[in-house]
Design an enzyme around this catalytic site. Structure first.
Site, PDB file in Angstrom:
ATOM      1  N   HIS A   1       0.849  -1.193   0.000  1.00  0.00           N
ATOM      2  CA  HIS A   1       0.000   0.000   0.000  1.00  0.00           C
ATOM      3  C   HIS A   1       0.881   1.239   0.000  1.00  0.00           C
ATOM      4  O   HIS A   1       1.751   1.385   0.853  1.00  0.00           O
ATOM      5  CB  HIS A   1      -0.941   0.010   1.214  1.00  0.00           C
ATOM      6  CG  HIS A   1      -2.149  -0.852   1.018  1.00  0.00           C
ATOM      7  ND1 HIS A   1      -3.347  -0.598   1.641  1.00  0.00           N
ATOM      8  CD2 HIS A   1      -2.348  -1.940   0.251  1.00  0.00           C
ATOM      9  CE1 HIS A   1      -4.238  -1.499   1.263  1.00  0.00           C
ATOM     10  NE2 HIS A   1      -3.660  -2.337   0.411  1.00  0.00           N
TER      11      HIS A   1
ATOM     12  N   TYR B   1      -9.412   5.633   7.271  1.00  0.00           N
ATOM     13  CA  TYR B   1      -9.595   5.969   8.688  1.00  0.00           C
ATOM     14  C   TYR B   1     -10.592   7.127   8.731  1.00  0.00           C
ATOM     15  O   TYR B   1     -10.321   8.206   8.217  1.00  0.00           O
ATOM     16  CB  TYR B   1      -8.281   6.441   9.314  1.00  0.00           C
ATOM     17  CG  TYR B   1      -7.234   5.372   9.492  1.00  0.00           C
ATOM     18  CD1 TYR B   1      -6.421   4.959   8.430  1.00  0.00           C
ATOM     19  CD2 TYR B   1      -7.018   4.772  10.738  1.00  0.00           C
ATOM     20  CE1 TYR B   1      -5.442   3.988   8.604  1.00  0.00           C
ATOM     21  CE2 TYR B   1      -6.039   3.806  10.923  1.00  0.00           C
ATOM     22  CZ  TYR B   1      -5.260   3.418   9.850  1.00  0.00           C
ATOM     23  OH  TYR B   1      -4.292   2.458  10.025  1.00  0.00           O
TER      24      TYR B   1
ATOM     25  N   LYS C   1       0.638   0.241  15.049  1.00  0.00           N
ATOM     26  CA  LYS C   1       1.989   0.137  15.592  1.00  0.00           C
ATOM     27  C   LYS C   1       2.236  -1.088  16.476  1.00  0.00           C
ATOM     28  O   LYS C   1       3.381  -1.469  16.692  1.00  0.00           O
ATOM     29  CB  LYS C   1       2.286   1.386  16.439  1.00  0.00           C
ATOM     30  CG  LYS C   1       2.401   2.639  15.628  1.00  0.00           C
ATOM     31  CD  LYS C   1       3.703   2.679  14.826  1.00  0.00           C
ATOM     32  CE  LYS C   1       3.545   3.453  13.533  1.00  0.00           C
ATOM     33  NZ  LYS C   1       3.513   2.624  12.355  1.00  0.00           N
TER      34      LYS C   1
HETATM   35  P1  FAS Z   1       0.655 -11.360  21.987  1.00  0.00           P
HETATM   36  O1  FAS Z   1      -0.351 -10.965  23.025  1.00  0.00           O
HETATM   37  O2  FAS Z   1       0.256 -11.428  20.563  1.00  0.00           O
HETATM   38  O3  FAS Z   1       1.264 -12.802  22.339  1.00  0.00           O
HETATM   39  C1  FAS Z   1       1.549 -13.165  23.673  1.00  0.00           C
HETATM   40  C2  FAS Z   1       1.467 -14.675  23.768  1.00  0.00           C
HETATM   41  O4  FAS Z   1       1.827 -15.051  25.106  1.00  0.00           O
HETATM   42  C3  FAS Z   1       0.052 -15.197  23.521  1.00  0.00           C
HETATM   43  O5  FAS Z   1       0.079 -16.247  22.573  1.00  0.00           O
HETATM   44  C4  FAS Z   1      -0.394 -15.693  24.892  1.00  0.00           C
HETATM   45  O6  FAS Z   1      -1.236 -16.831  24.805  1.00  0.00           O
HETATM   46  C5  FAS Z   1       0.927 -16.039  25.549  1.00  0.00           C
HETATM   47  N1  FAS Z   1       0.868 -15.980  27.016  1.00  0.00           N
HETATM   48  C6  FAS Z   1       0.229 -15.066  27.779  1.00  0.00           C
HETATM   49  N2  FAS Z   1       0.401 -15.352  29.089  1.00  0.00           N
HETATM   50  C7  FAS Z   1       1.181 -16.473  29.138  1.00  0.00           C
HETATM   51  C8  FAS Z   1       1.700 -17.263  30.195  1.00  0.00           C
HETATM   52  N3  FAS Z   1       1.456 -16.936  31.469  1.00  0.00           N
HETATM   53  N4  FAS Z   1       2.445 -18.347  29.887  1.00  0.00           N
HETATM   54  C9  FAS Z   1       2.709 -18.661  28.577  1.00  0.00           C
HETATM   55  N5  FAS Z   1       2.243 -17.950  27.530  1.00  0.00           N
HETATM   56  C10 FAS Z   1       1.480 -16.875  27.815  1.00  0.00           C
HETATM   57  N6  FAS Z   1      -1.978  -4.182  16.643  1.00  0.00           N
HETATM   58  C11 FAS Z   1      -2.025  -3.561  15.451  1.00  0.00           C
HETATM   59  O7  FAS Z   1      -0.983  -3.088  14.979  1.00  0.00           O
HETATM   60  N7  FAS Z   1      -3.218  -3.459  14.769  1.00  0.00           N
HETATM   61  C12 FAS Z   1      -4.383  -4.003  15.268  1.00  0.00           C
HETATM   62  O8  FAS Z   1      -5.438  -3.906  14.653  1.00  0.00           O
HETATM   63  C13 FAS Z   1      -4.367  -4.673  16.495  1.00  0.00           C
HETATM   64  N8  FAS Z   1      -5.519  -5.251  17.014  1.00  0.00           N
HETATM   65  C14 FAS Z   1      -5.456  -5.893  18.236  1.00  0.00           C
HETATM   66  C15 FAS Z   1      -6.598  -6.511  18.805  1.00  0.00           C
HETATM   67  C16 FAS Z   1      -6.531  -7.143  20.059  1.00  0.00           C
HETATM   68  C17 FAS Z   1      -7.764  -7.802  20.659  1.00  0.00           C
HETATM   69  C18 FAS Z   1      -5.311  -7.160  20.768  1.00  0.00           C
HETATM   70  C19 FAS Z   1      -5.220  -7.823  22.142  1.00  0.00           C
HETATM   71  C20 FAS Z   1      -4.178  -6.572  20.208  1.00  0.00           C
HETATM   72  C21 FAS Z   1      -4.241  -5.941  18.937  1.00  0.00           C
HETATM   73  N9  FAS Z   1      -3.121  -5.357  18.350  1.00  0.00           N
HETATM   74  C22 FAS Z   1      -3.139  -4.737  17.154  1.00  0.00           C
HETATM   75  C23 FAS Z   1      -1.872  -5.427  18.977  1.00  0.00           C
HETATM   76  C24 FAS Z   1      -1.336  -6.796  18.706  1.00  0.00           C
HETATM   77  O9  FAS Z   1      -1.221  -7.002  17.326  1.00  0.00           O
HETATM   78  C25 FAS Z   1      -0.054  -6.888  19.452  1.00  0.00           C
HETATM   79  O10 FAS Z   1       0.750  -5.725  19.275  1.00  0.00           O
HETATM   80  C26 FAS Z   1       0.736  -8.106  19.097  1.00  0.00           C
HETATM   81  O11 FAS Z   1      -0.093  -9.222  19.256  1.00  0.00           O
HETATM   82  C27 FAS Z   1       1.947  -8.139  20.017  1.00  0.00           C
HETATM   83  O12 FAS Z   1       2.507  -9.381  19.911  1.00  0.00           O
HETATM   84  P2  FAS Z   1       3.120 -10.089  21.213  1.00  0.00           P
HETATM   85  O13 FAS Z   1       3.954  -9.112  21.939  1.00  0.00           O
HETATM   86  O14 FAS Z   1       3.712 -11.347  20.706  1.00  0.00           O
HETATM   87  O15 FAS Z   1       1.890 -10.369  22.185  1.00  0.00           O
HETATM   88  C1  PHB Z   2      -6.338  -4.169  10.637  1.00  0.00           C
HETATM   89  O1  PHB Z   2      -6.382  -4.429   9.417  1.00  0.00           O
HETATM   90  O2  PHB Z   2      -6.688  -4.974  11.515  1.00  0.00           O
HETATM   91  C2  PHB Z   2      -5.825  -2.819  11.065  1.00  0.00           C
HETATM   92  C3  PHB Z   2      -5.218  -1.988  10.133  1.00  0.00           C
HETATM   93  C4  PHB Z   2      -4.744  -0.746  10.530  1.00  0.00           C
HETATM   94  C5  PHB Z   2      -4.895  -0.349  11.857  1.00  0.00           C
HETATM   95  C6  PHB Z   2      -5.500  -1.182  12.793  1.00  0.00           C
HETATM   96  C7  PHB Z   2      -5.983  -2.428  12.388  1.00  0.00           C
HETATM   97  O3  PHB Z   2      -4.434   0.879  12.240  1.00  0.00           O
END
Ligand code: FAS
Ligand code: PHB
Length: 385
Positions: A72, A196, A292
């Protein structure tokens, strides 16, 4: 059992760290609380910065991303129906990749050769100020892994940050009075690029996963329940918040995933405690408005991997000593941008008429200033690591 590094969490941060370490000959075991299928079932981020794309290539896991990901060159910002495209390519000569976090996670799982222990229950971190070890339960037995370092990549609700004595940690947090209700649908995206949108009823985002799969979000109150939103209610609300031409072009269908994500800004400092390091959502949370979260997690683990590789290879402590300050500098800039995008595009009833005029003026300044657009573009496509 002994391992040079124990990584807690097999999300994108843990899997990327594990992959970079194994390619450098550093052994690292990953302990994950959930099953692999459960981890893959989470629908989250959708946009990769160039730095994250480069890291997937360094991890030798980028082939499918290059085949299936969508480059993009810009995004559209819309404010009460007025649109402004931010042309990354023209403004700063950069772009982003639309490629879902689920696919990033899947590619890293496939690439990983070393051990990932899924469904590891009751993970506990011990003596990370001295001779660290980690225990976990599986199959009714308690297991122990002695290690040199522990990487807490277990997300916001994980055990790693909670294992740090409260007196050793400073946290900074802003909880927003709203969340994002997200829907995944197998319909072509409404536009070529992400939209957005600010509307008096709330924020909306039109995103995508592929030419046939789209991701949409609307801002909802923080205490909203997903059960209160039928598909038709969601589509009706999304149409209201988009300009008429986009609303008209929207192709709707049955949701294949629907969930509400709370929005918060959060940073823990520092990110090192003796032999324990925090990375990714375990260390920080950003509202997803700036795309981010996933990208910050990637830049954290790139820095941590280099530091650990230097330690085991060159016996240098420079990288591990510098890790926390180095990544926190970039984290706070991403926190600032994510907060700014969220403040610009969401409705905040408590700020009243003055706050709405300030938001409109911010958008009008952006629409009229190449410098402002360049600033947005360089933050959105990723600041230098
Ligand atoms: P994660 O949370 O992805 O991974 C952590 C892992 O640790 C999980 O698999 C969990 O099961 C495991 N874990 C937790 N506790 C544990 C324990 N006690 N023992 C062992 N394992 C354990 N970011 C964007 O940029 N755009 C988005 O649209 C976006 N939407 C999101 C929606 C939601 C609902 C959430 C929660 C986050 C969103 N994020 C988004 C942010 C997301 O993408 C995170 O930045 C990303 O998952 C970060 O990755 P990790 O740091 O690996 O954490
Ligand atoms: C998504 O595609 O899930 C998405 C893209 C851009 C954002 C947040 C979520 O800023």
């Amino acid at each position: 059992m002994r391992s040079q590094v124990v990584i807690v969490g097999a999300g994108p941060a843990g899997l990327m760290l594990g992959r970079l370490l194994e390619l450098a000959g550093v052994d690292a075991v990953i302990l994950e609380r959930k099953s692999a299928d459960y981890v893959l079932g989470r629908i989250r981020a959708g946009v990769l910065e160039q730095g994250s794309m480069d890291l997937m290539d360094r991890a030798q896991a980028g082939q499918r991303m290059h085949q299936e990901g969508l480059i993009h060159q810009g995004v559209e910002l819309s404010f009460d129906g007025d649109g402004q495209r931010i042309d990354f390519a023209a403004l700063i000569g950069r772009h982003v990749m639309v490629y879902g976090q689920t696919e990033v996670t899947r590619d890293l799982m496939v690439a990983r050769q070393a051990t990932t222990i899924y469904e590891a229950e009751d993970v506990e971190l011990h003596d990370f100020d001295g001779n660290p070890f980690v225990t976990y339960r599986q199959g009714g037995l308690t297991h122990r892994i002695d290690c040199t370092f522990i990487a807490g990549c277990d997300g916001y609700h994980g055990v790693a940050r909670r294992s740090v004595p409260a007196a050793a940690l400073t946290t900074f947090e802003r909880v927003y009075p709203f969340g994002w209700l997200g829907v995944l649908v197998d319909r072509p995206p409404v536009a070529h690029e992400l939209i957005y949108a600010h509307h008096a009823r709330g924020f909306a985002l039109c995103s995508q996963r592929s030419p046939t799969r789209s991701r949409y979000y609307v801002q909802v109150p923080a205490d909203e329940k997903v059960e209160a939103w039928s598909d038709s209610r969601f589509w009706d609300e999304l149409r209201i918040r988009l300009n008429p031409a986009t609303a008209e072009a929207l192709q709707t269908g049955a949701s294949i995933e629907k969930s509400i994500a709370p929005l918060r800004s959060f940073v823990a400092e520092p990110l090192r405690f003796g032999r324990l390091f925090l990375a990714g959502d375990a260390a920080h949370i950003v509202p997803p408005t700036g795309a981010k979260g996933l990208n910050l997690a990637m830049s954290d683990v790139a820095a941590l991997a280099d530091a650990l590789i230097d330690f085991f290879g060159e016996h240098s402590v420079a990288g591990i000593d510098a890790y926390s300050a180095k990544v926190l500098s970039r984290i706070w800039k991403a926190e600032r941008f994510s907060w700014w995008m969220t403040s610009l595009l969401h409705t905040f009833p408590e700020t009243g008429a003055f706050g709405r005029r300030i938001q409109r003026a911010e958008f009008d300044y952006l629409a009229g200033s190449v410098a402002a657009q360049q600033s947005l573009a360089e933050n959105y496509t990723g600041l230098p690591t």
